[in-house]
Design an enzyme around this catalytic site. Structure first.
Site: not given
Length: 441
Positions: A359, A316
């Site tokens: 993301d 992440d």
């Protein structure tokens, strides 16, 4: 409810044939749809070109056409690409108060976009009622006692066949390397050769124009057909004079030549455009358009096929939303692309690198359940990414938080993902720009 391929086809035909509604018909097609109709001019390479043909048809006749799909068959190529074949019975006015009824064959390629199936290719063909069963290039003689045609007549017949058959003609002897028996100018044109150049380049052995990787399959199909049903069909790459290759479809039958040698005669069609479209559709269905990593669906499929011994990472990007807010989404996209490059450059060929969504990225290290190896790889990703983004964006350059789960046994993907998701959030809570590793024993 999301549409299914057959439902999409029926809704397209309802709009096109029954309602004669152009805009509604086009809504079931992809922008790059290609279409081959039964008429000589009915060829369209995209939706705009097909719209022109359909508009002309509607202008000539707005009469509804009754239809029925028969013997519908469907084959899945990937989770988001499938092909179907069926017969279509059509019933329409003949323009003189009567009815015109006929049947065509239909092949359709489908692509799933945003959950719904769209039509990406249409090919409609009319079967011949004059060709005897299992007869290929049929020739019928008026007098049964005629054994040989004169050479001039043979040449005229071959010239006529070459003009009307939509493809190249080639014949080879059933001997080592398939020595050339006959070839027409159409096929020579495909390959960019003159006859003399082809003979000089190959020594007359047609096996030399077949891609080395495809030659074993071609030999197997041809010889199996020769020993069995008397015919064959195969797809392969054929070499051009300039060294490039084109994909061809080759359908042949076997004959005995005037001097008693066994030979094959085949029709060869250039299918390069169709093969490239299939490749592109497959890629679109499995690859993330921005980063060119695998997408979520393909990643899950591959992990479920794996034996389960490996390390799964969930990556992440820290504070990605703030980066987008301060520098804009274009910069955010460039950061995602940079991370994609780092992952691709630092995983092995049999590993899996994925943009999982937004993301979040996944990396699966296949056959690597070692905690130390997985930790080292994850920390390398963190270092390379932080170095690159700080060079580009200074203090605003984001970092990575990575959760890792190592397992020596197979488990459902949902279970594995839940474990690695918890590991990733543990890394974030410990200060971001961190790696947290769990081991399942």
């Amino acid at each position: 409810m999301p549409s299914q391929p057959r439902e999409t086809l029926e809704r397209f035909f309802d709009a096109y044939l029954t309602q004669r509604d152009l805009e509604k018909s086009l809504s079931f097609l992809t922008e790059d749809v290609y279409s081959l109709g039964t008429g000589e001019h009915e060829i369209a390479a995209d939706k705009q070109a097909l719209a022109v043909l359909m508009r002309e048809e509607f202008h000539e006749s707005s009469e509804p056409v009754k239809y029925e799909l028969l013997n519908y068959r469907e084959k899945s190529l990937t989770p988001d690409v499938c092909a179907s074949f069926c017969l279509v019975d059509l019933d329409t006015s003949d323009g003189a108060g009567g009815r015109l009824q006929f049947q065509t064959r239909l092949t359709v390629g489908f692509v799933r976009r945003d959950g719904d199936w769209k039509i990406g290719s249409i090919h409609m063909s009319a079967p011949s009622i004059h060709q005897p069963e299992r007869e290929f290039l049929p020739l019928n003689y008026g007098r049964q006692d005629v054994v040989h045609m004169q050479e001039s007549s043979q040449k005229k017949l071959l010239k006529l066949m070459s003009d009307v058959i939509p493809g190249g003609i080639m014949g080879g002897y059933m001997e080592d390397g398939f020595p050339l028996y006959v070839i027409n100018d159409e096929l020579l044109g495909y390959m960019g050769y003159t006859y003399r150049e082809l003979m000089e380049d190959t020594g007359g052995k047609m096996a030399k124009i077949i891609h080395p990787d495809d030659l074993p399959l071609v030999e197997k199909q041809v010889w199996s057909g020769f020993r069995g049903p008397g015919e064959y069909q195969v797809q392969y790459r054929m070499r051009r004079k300039n060294g490039t290759y084109l994909w061809v479809y080759d359908k042949g039958r076997f004959i005995t030549t005037e001097d008693g040698r066994a030979a094959m005669i085949s029709i060869i069609m250039d299918i390069s455009t169709s093969i490239e479209l299939q490749k592109r559709l497959t890629k679109e269905a499995t690859v993330d358009a921005l980063t060119h990593l695998l997408n979520r669906r393909e990643a899950v499929r591959r992990l479920e096929m794996d034996d389960g011994k490996g390390a799964l990472m969930l990556i992440d990007i820290d504070d990605f939303k703030q980066l987008n807010d301060h520098l804009g989404h274009q910069v955010g996209d460039s950061v995602l692309v940079e991370l994609g490059k780092i992952l691709k450059e630092n995983v092995r060929e049999n590993d899996v690198a994925v943009r999982f969504g937004g993301d979040e990225f996944l990396v699966y290290l296949s056959h690597t359940d070692s905690e130390s190896i997985a930790r080292h790889k994850a920390e390398l990703f963190c270092q390379l990414f932080a170095r690159r983004t700080s060079q580009l964006y200074g203090k605003l350059g984001p970092t990575l938080s990575i959760g890792v789960v190592c397992s020596s046994e197979k488990m459902p993907f949902e279970t594995w993902y839940a474990r690695v998701d918890r590991a990733m959030y543990t890394a974030k809570r410990s200060g971001k720009s961190r790696v947290h590793v769990d081991v399942i024993k």
